[in-house]
Design a protein around this motif. Structure first.
Motif, PDB file in Angstrom:
ATOM      1  N   ARG A 162     -93.804 -32.794 139.429  1.00 44.75           N
ATOM      2  CA  ARG A 162     -93.861 -33.614 140.632  1.00 44.75           C
ATOM      3  C   ARG A 162     -93.380 -32.884 141.880  1.00 44.75           C
ATOM      4  N   ALA A 210     -97.387 -34.502 134.290  1.00 42.15           N
ATOM      5  CA  ALA A 210     -96.836 -35.100 135.505  1.00 42.15           C
ATOM      6  C   ALA A 210     -97.562 -34.623 136.753  1.00 42.15           C
ATOM      7  N   ILE A 249     -95.316 -42.432 136.243  1.00 42.82           N
ATOM      8  CA  ILE A 249     -95.485 -41.013 135.905  1.00 42.82           C
ATOM      9  C   ILE A 249     -95.359 -40.776 134.408  1.00 42.82           C
TER      10      ILE A 249
END
Length: 275
Positions: free
Chosen positions: A101, A159, A185
């Motif tokens: 992320r 992710a 997520i």
């Protein structure tokens, strides 16, 4: 049900039947060929099974038929395997989600990750010996290092490629960071994460044996090394067969857990294939 789905079901049924008859046929061929050839280093399966029973599974009922040797070898080995695998799985998922992320953080760390996973874990055993000395901490550290990479890489990829619409929907509804990770997520990356976890199970078994070959006084790996040094060929093969059975059992157990946890994912894929 579509024609493709029917063919898939028939194919899975045929594969299951193949698995059931292939095992006894292979055992019979192995038994007959090794007895005819009188191969010293390849004993018949019947001899291996008898030695396996004598070593580990001929104990009293109060010990679940486990011998004292089994308690000295199997329990420590399996404990190290599960502790090392659990630690690697937790660390790999957490770090992988963070890197997946954060593009900036991934750009900084990713070259080091690829370097680390390219180093064979067995070459670092001397380093772990210096850091942790001989014993369980060294063996668990070796398992963690060998197991963490597929979990971390798959978690990072899962992710990183979460559908952007999911993230934007969470932003519109002002979902907190914690809820975004847990509800958006993590579920979206779960199929990739479980693929890495499944690979890590077999790696954990391999690293358990490798770590016990160096300076260990107990465990399945140590028992294999001891049997080799004493030229106890049936005992050596008994350890190899036991490791194979453990691998099948662990893989089957993980698949069962995966089907339960990812049931929503399998149902959505099945519904899409039936259309």
């Amino acid at each position: 049900m579509t024609l493709a789905a029917r063919r898939g079901r028939v194919g899975r049924f045929g594969t299951g039947l193949l698995w059931y008859w292939l095992i006894p046929v292979t055992a019979v061929v192995w038994e007959v060929s090794t007895r005819q050839l009188e191969a010293v280093y390849f004993p018949p399966p019947s001899v291996i099974v008898v030695r396996l029973h004598e070593m580990w599974f001929s104990g009293p009922l109060s010990q679940a038929f486990l011998t004292d040797e089994a308690l000295d070898d199997l329990v420590p080995s399996l404990t190290r395997l599960f502790v090392g695998w659990a630690a690697a799985a937790a660390a790999g998922v957490v770090v992988g989600l963070m890197l997946g992320r954060s593009a900036r953080l991934a750009a900084l760390v990713e070259p080091l990750l690829h370097f680390g996973r390219s180093v064979p874990p067995s070459t670092l055993l001397p380093v772990f010996l210096l850091l942790f000395k001989i014993g369980t901490p060294m063996q668990v550290a070796s398992i963690v290092y060998g197991v963490i990479w597929p979990v971390l890489i798959n978690s990072m990829d899962g992710a990183r490629y979460v559908d952007r619409q999911y993230i934007e929907t969470g932003t519109v509804f002002r979902v907190s960071t914690t809820q975004r990770i847990l509800r958006i997520i993590l579920p979206a990356a779960a199929p990739k994460i479980f693929a890495g976890l499944r690979l890590s199970v077999s790696l954990a078994l391999i690293m358990m044996v490798v770590s016990e070959l160096v300076g260990s006084s107990e465990g399945i790996g140590h028992r294999l090394l001891e049997a080799q040094s004493e030229f106890d060929i049936p005992a050596m093969w008994a350890g190899i067969v036991l490791l194979g059975v453990l691998g099948i059992v662990l893989n089957s157990a993980f698949i069962a857990v995966e089907r339960v946890v990812l049931s929503w994912h399998h149902q959505s894929r099945k519904a899409a294939s039936d259309l």
